[in-house]
Design an enzyme around this catalytic site. Structure first.
Site, PDB file in Angstrom:
ATOM      1  N   VAL A 509       0.823  -1.214   0.000  1.00 20.79           N
ATOM      2  CA  VAL A 509       0.000   0.000   0.000  1.00 20.79           C
ATOM      3  C   VAL A 509       0.865   1.276   0.000  1.00 20.79           C
ATOM      4  CG1 VAL A 509      -1.918  -1.157   1.147  1.00 20.79           C
ATOM      5  CG2 VAL A 509      -0.221   0.022   2.531  1.00 20.79           C
ATOM      6  N   GLU A 510       0.230   2.388  -0.228  1.00 17.02           N
ATOM      7  CA  GLU A 510       0.882   3.717  -0.274  1.00 17.02           C
ATOM      8  C   GLU A 510       2.076   3.739  -1.223  1.00 17.02           C
ATOM      9  OE1 GLU A 510       1.498   5.765   3.381  1.00 17.02           O
ATOM     10  OE2 GLU A 510      -0.514   5.333   4.098  1.00 17.02           O
TER      11      GLU A 510
END
Ligand SMILES: Cc1cc2nc3c(=O)[nH]c(=O)nc-3n(C[C@H](O)[C@H](O)[C@H](O)COP(=O)(O)OP(=O)(O)OC[C@H]3O[C@@H](n4cnc5c(N)ncnc54)[C@H](O)[C@@H]3O)c2cc1C
Length: 835
Positions: A509-510
């Site tokens: 993620v991110e």
């Protein structure tokens, strides 16, 4: 001899001019004087001046001086060099897309620029405040956060219910955990980035699932977007409700076709007139398909990114308005939300959402109509700060928790008559874990302090995201290896499984790590953090040609002098072993590391500069090179943070071994990343030049020696200050009913019983006492006065506790049936596209 002396003096003069980045006229003067000395034969006193009437060819020796003298005249310099270079670059510079430009413009540069400069200003790093919390933040960390951690039963969360229990949701909402970044003025806690990072870290050390539900509302999403860009009405309506947990937010950017390349989303909105609350209203007709959205299944407020078009020009602007962000209540007609993904078997809510031709009023756009089309910029501006906090804090906490659990278990668990942690083979992973726990926390704290003082460090946050999660992944694997089967078999007493299961989430993620490493940390960093490059690019792109040319000239001249200084600076530092590298004041005990980072920064500046100059727009596709350079830059940043942490902690005597271990390994990894870059550089002559300048005497660094590893592992295995410092800010249970509390209590007893244990072992080896199932060997040892009564009592306690620590859960097969396998369950991929 005189000639040699002259050449040596000339070389020193050139070196000084280059490293001091002397102006052109000074170069011209110096080269003129040197040429005169050579030409007049002043060197060869007694042998007479150079013959009159020498060939005109010999006068070419004046060429460098003449060229430099000409270039010192601004108007000539501009006409002969600057303008042609400016025109050439203008012709070849690849077009930067609007979204790329917005990503580049977002965020701030900070200490990363110092590392790119080749001459880091250490005082700038020292000016970053140490860990500081207000009284209120400290009380929150020690009070509600500690209480929340106590409440969490990891097994119940991730297995029994595969759901965050209602009492946990209620607790976090009641205490304002979901509104830590919302300002006090809007009903939130308004905590600093440092406080948020520590609070998230403590929860993460207890449950990766629970921290996710707290982390997401406090990261890039509706709360932050409304706080920064919302209309007054949105602020007043939503922020207090979000802060109190009356609204649960999610933010939907990713879709089936737009993952890492999120800006290419196919989610579309058309500006249209429609009916809303009984009235005809200007609004947007939306179709979207999103997936992987954290908190989505529980959300009441959906943040949504989509591309907005206005074919009828109802807003009076262009047809393609651009990426736009809206807030849509989950209950709005046409919103499909509630189904769940099962990410690594985790319990936090995550799922898809979609809609087709859903009409929303224009008021739903974050920031209102004025902000339509500005969504990508808004996202990029918020991303840097969020990425610097969420994952670095949970990764630091994960690494610390792994170390705390593993050092305890490693001393309790014995094989071959020895605690497994004392086996030399396991010392290696343990030493790595000590290094990671120290360095991840150092990077976390320094980066959070930067964000607390208002920075949005885009390059540093990318470094922290991929490095801290990668290092944490290694620590989790090391912890698993040391625990053996005990960590593999799941159950209520397994305290490693949740971290092991959730590692890939942090990696993905991110900004997935491979993309972040190969495309952002260096490739974007080179443009942003390089002292001149971005200025040159901006100047070339300036529509006002005269202004652009003037700005370009300034940046270009600085760039040339920077490049020349790097060539001589790198060679000088590499030939002198970094002896003259820059060291800040009061660097007792750390001066050598500062010197080596300064030297390495010079090498990095040289190679980075040449890479950008020679590969230019092709940099994006040379990802093995940019990945290695990202690693090199990361090592320099993280060693710098390590030194800062050591100083901020007051240089505790025993920690210097850990710092030395981390610095030595970091410099070695830096060197290998540079070597990999140079060996694989696609331009042949540049390979030769870079190798000659960076490695004129071969390799500089070796990994930390085994003996240092032994030393730091010993420190970490001993309950006390060093172990506590290494694992600070995580939740430490002392409750024997909790599997991690049981570890702590047992470790203390094992350490206290060490002498008695040795006596008992000696008696067993001598055959005085026998140790088999069914025999009370401790009682026998006491009867035979091998042990005192107190020692026997202590050993019995240790035996009982140890058997609980090493026990593995087993189940009735019916208990293992997954709870989500309800009759008639439906696992079909439900999405708008699939239907
Ligand atoms: C548990 C979980 C929670 C999430 N929560 C949210 C959320 O709340 N909101 C939201 O909007 N999104 C969320 N996401 C989405 C997440 O941000 C994406 O998964 C991520 O951006 C990667 O996209 P992808 O999974 O489609 O991988 P892909 O984009 O398909 O990437 C696959 C691989 O290719 C690499 N790669 C891709 N492009 C490049 C490149 N140019 N150069 C080098 N390597 C490249 C990637 O690093 C990765 O290793 C979540 C995802 C997960 C798994």
């Amino acid at each position: 001899m005189a000639v040699l002396t002259f050449l040596a003096l000339a070389a020193i003069a050139v070196c000084i001019l280059a490293m001091r980045r002397a102006p052109l006229w000074m170069w011209a003067a110096a080269v003129g004087v040197l040429t005169l000395i050579w030409r007049t034969g002043a060197l060869t006193v007694g042998e007479g001046p150079v013959e009159e009437g020498a060939s005109w060819l010999s006068e070419l020796i004046w060429f460098p001086f003449a060229a430099l003298a000409l270039l010192s005249v601004p108007s000539l310099r501009r006409r002969l060099v600057v303008e042609p270079v400016y025109q050439t670059i203008k012709g070849i510079l690849p077009k930067v897309s609007e979204t790329e430009q917005q990503a580049l413009d977002a965020g701030t540069i900070g200490f990363d620029a110092e590392l790119f400069s080749g001459t880091p200003d250490w005082e700038k790093l020292r000016a970053v405040p140490p860990i500081e919390l207000s009284a209120e933040e400290q009380a929150f960390l020690d009070g509600p956060t500690e209480e929340l951690c106590r409440m969490i039963d990891d097994w119940r969360v991730r297995h029994d219910g595969r759901e965050i229990p209602e009492e946990i949701w209620a607790f976090v909402k009641r205490h304002g955990f979901l509104g830590m970044l919302i300002s006090k003025a809007h009903g939130g806690l308004g905590f600093s980035a440092q406080a948020q990072s520590l609070i998230l870290g403590k929860i993460a050390s207890r449950s990766p699932d629970v921290v996710t539900i707290v982390m997401v509302p406090n990261s890039l999403g509706p709360g932050e977007l409304i706080e920064k860009y919302g209309t007054n009405q949105q602020k007043h309506h939503y922020l207090p409700r979000l802060a109190r947990g009356e609204e649960v937010p999610c933010f939907s950017l990713t879709g089936p076709t737009s993952g890492s390349d999120a800006a290419t989303m196919r989610d579309i909105g058309w500006v249209a007139r429609g009916h809303w609350q009984g009235k005809e209203t200007l609004g947007i007709r939306l179709s979207w398909d999103k997936r992987y959205i954290t908190l989505g299944p529980k959300a009441t407020l959906v943040g949504l990114a989509f591309r907005l078009f206005d074919p009828e020009k109802l807003l009076g602007g262009s047809e393609d308005i651009g990426i736009t962000l809206a807030l849509i209540p989950a209950g709005h007609p046409g919103v499909n939300i509630g189904r769940r993904h099962l990410p690594c078997g985790a319990a936090f809510p995550n799922g898809p959402n979609w809609g087709k031709d859903v009409f929303i009023p224009m008021d739903y756009v974050i920031g209102g109509q004025a902000m339509a089309g500005h969504g990508w910029r808004m996202l990029m501006e918020c991303l840097a700060a969020g990425r610097a906090i969420s994952l670095p804090s949970s990764s630091a906490a994960g690494a610390k928790a792994m170390l705390r659990f593993t050092t305890a278990y490693g001393r309790i668990r014995k094989q071959f008559g020895l605690p497994v942690a004392r086996m030399e083979g396991l010392e290696e992973p343990l030493a790595r874990m000590v290094e990671t726990a120290y360095v991840n926390e150092a990077g976390r704290a320094v980066t959070a302090a930067m964000v607390s003082r208002g920075e949005k460090p885009s390059v540093i946050s990318a470094i922290m995201k991929y490095q801290s999660t990668e290092r944490m992944r290694r620590s989790v694997n090391d912890a698993m290896d040391l625990h053996g089967g005990r960590a593999i078999c799941d159950g209520p007493s397994n305290y490693l499984q949740s971290a092991y299961q959730m590692v890939p989430v942090g990696i993905t993620v991110e900004g997935a790590n491979i993309l972040t490493r190969s495309l952002i940390a260096f490739a974007q960093g080179a443009l942003r953090s390089h002292p001149y490059l971005y200025k040159e690019v901006q100047a070339v792109q300036d529509a006002d040609q005269a202004r652009g040319l003037a700005a370009f000239e300034q940046a270009f001249l600085g760039h040339v002098s920077f490049s020349v200084s790097n060539v001589f600076g790198a060679l000088f530092h590499n030939l002198t072993g970094g002896l003259f590298g820059k060291v800040p004041e009061n660097a007792y005990g750390t001066a050598e590391w500062y010197r080596q980072i300064s030297r390495s920064s010079r090498n990095f500046a040289l190679v980075a500069d040449l890479t950008v100059a020679l590969l230019g727009g092709g940099l994006k596709t040379k990802q093995k090179l940019t990945g290695r350079l990202a690693d090199a830059l990361s090592e320099l940043y993280l060693i710098s943070c390590t030194l800062k942490r050591y100083e901020d902690d007051g240089k505790p005597a025993q920690d210097r071994h850990i710092v030395a271990f981390a610095a030595q390994n970091g410099l070695y990894r830096f060197q290998e990343a540079m070597r990999g870059t140079i060996d694989n550089f696609p331009v042949g002559w540049a390979r030769v030049v870079m190798r000659a300048l960076v490695f004129p005497l071969g390799s500089h660094y070796k990994p930390a020696p085994d003996r240092l590893g032994t030393q730091i592992v010993r420190l970490a295995l001993e309950p006390g200050d060093v172990r506590d410092r290494l694992t600070r800010y995580i939740y430490v249970s002392k409750d024997v009913r909790d599997p991690t509390g049981l570890l702590e209590v047992t470790l203390a007893k094992v350490v206290a019983a060490e002498e008695a244990e040795k006596k008992l072992e000696r008696a067993i080896r001598a055959g005085t006492v026998q140790r088999y199932h069914g025999i009370d060997w401790i009682g026998e040892a006491a009867r035979k006065t091998v042990l005192t009564e107190d020692e026997a009592k202590l050993l019995r306690e240790v035996e009982a506790l140890t058997s609980r620590v090493i026990a593995v859960d087993h189940f009735d097969p019916a208990e293992l049936k997954p709870n989500y396998m309800t009759p008639g369950h439906n696992t079909r991929a439900a999405s708008a596209a699939a239907e």
